[in-house]
Every structure is written in structure tokens, then in C-alpha cells.
Scaffold this active site. Sequence first.
Site, mmCIF file in Angstrom:
data_model
loop_
_atom_site.group_PDB
_atom_site.id
_atom_site.type_symbol
_atom_site.label_atom_id
_atom_site.label_comp_id
_atom_site.label_asym_id
_atom_site.label_seq_id
_atom_site.Cartn_x
_atom_site.Cartn_y
_atom_site.Cartn_z
ATOM 1 N N TYR A 63 29.195 39.633 20.212
ATOM 2 C CA TYR A 63 29.042 39.064 21.561
ATOM 3 C C TYR A 63 28.636 40.158 22.546
ATOM 4 C CZ TYR A 63 30.178 36.520 25.859
ATOM 5 O OH TYR A 63 30.126 35.909 27.097
ATOM 6 N N SER A 72 24.499 37.065 31.627
ATOM 7 C CA SER A 72 25.158 38.039 30.782
ATOM 8 C C SER A 72 26.665 37.840 30.910
ATOM 9 C CB SER A 72 24.742 39.465 31.185
ATOM 10 O OG SER A 72 25.331 40.418 30.332
ATOM 11 N N LYS A 112 25.261 40.344 24.911
ATOM 12 C CA LYS A 112 25.357 40.335 26.373
ATOM 13 C C LYS A 112 24.727 41.588 26.983
ATOM 14 C CE LYS A 112 25.885 36.824 26.523
ATOM 15 N NZ LYS A 112 25.362 35.709 27.348
#
Length: 220
Positions: A79, A52, A83
Amino acid sequence: MVIANAGVMATPFGHTADGFETQFGTNHLGHFVLINRIAPLLRKGSRVINLSSAGHRFSNIDLDDPNFERTAYEPFLAYGRSKTANILLAVAFDRRHRSRGVRAAAVHPGVIETELGRHMDPARRQALIDQISKEQVAEGKESFRWKTVPQGAATSVWAAVVAPGDEIGGRYCENCHVGQIVPENVTIGGASEGVRAYALDLNNAEALWKKSEEMVGERF
């Protein structure tokens, strides 16, 4: 052990070959399918480490519009969603497999100078680094320094091999220890440690699991 390390960051808007938004499809759905398909091969004592990022702080997941069909696309928003999904996958997978001795965790490797940032504007990247340096100095630390690749790999190795399974199972790890939850009303700078509660929320993880199954057309 499985270290799910494939990833892209802050890409222009686009889609994978399967039609998913590039970052969610690459960073989350690809790992979701691969890890679950090979899960029967994992023996007692196995570990799944899902890479992550501190970038999960940019955003919680959005299961109503995972492909940005109605939401204005922003590279770091996408993004952040992907994550956060990486952490939630570790939470849900660990819950399903810990009874047979297979554990899963999410890892933030740190800020490493690799080709992951190829899509970032150089000026924006430098501004981000300058901001992190400013925060670190304000906290009484030395200014920003990139992690080396071995330093970046260290937390993955620690979580996969060294740490007790009960310590890391279903957790978010950074700098070779388990990260602590930081409330959403507390600002977390780029230099600080900590994980948002939404990324470890079991109900959130189960909702993502169900949505991911729907999107890929497989049940696990």
C-alpha cells in the site's frame, strides 16, 4: 478536472487482470494509463488531483520488484509503495504539462470510515486507531475522530478548484494546504502531517514514469 480516486488498501496478495500486483496495479498503473490517455483533452486551467495517503510513509517505491516477485509480500508495504507512486505521478505529470497551463497535485484526504478498509483485520484497525489517538493526545490535540466523507473530499476540492495552480502544482496536499517535507530521520505519527522527500523527488518520479511505461507497454 480529473480526480483520480480509485483505490484499494492492504489487500491479500493477488494480481489485477493485467497481471500486476493488486495495489500497485489498481492504485497507480490504472491512474497512470487513464490520466495520460485523456491528457490531450485537458485544456488550459485544468487540474489533475491524484489521491494518495499518509500511508506513503510506509515505503518508497521499489522499481526492481514492483510485483513482489522476489520480496515477501506485506499488505501495508505494498500500500505504501502504491501511495508513494500516486504522489510521484503528480510530480511527473505536472512537470510535463504545466507549460500549457495544466497542473497536477497529490492529496491525502484524511482518515475516513469507508469500505477502503474492508481487508483490514478489525483488531489491527482498532489498534491503529488507538495509536493515532494516543499520538494526538500527546500532541495536545483531542483524541482521534473519523473525518466525514465531505471533510475527506474537502482537500481534493480545494486543490482542484480553490488553490492557485503554482501553489499546488507537483505538491502533496493535506487538510486544505500544501504539506511540508519531513526528513526521514524524523518520525511521523499517524496523526501528524508531512510528506517524505522521496515522494516528491523528481528523479524518483521520472524513474517511476519510465518503469510504468515499460510495464503497461505504452509511451506517454
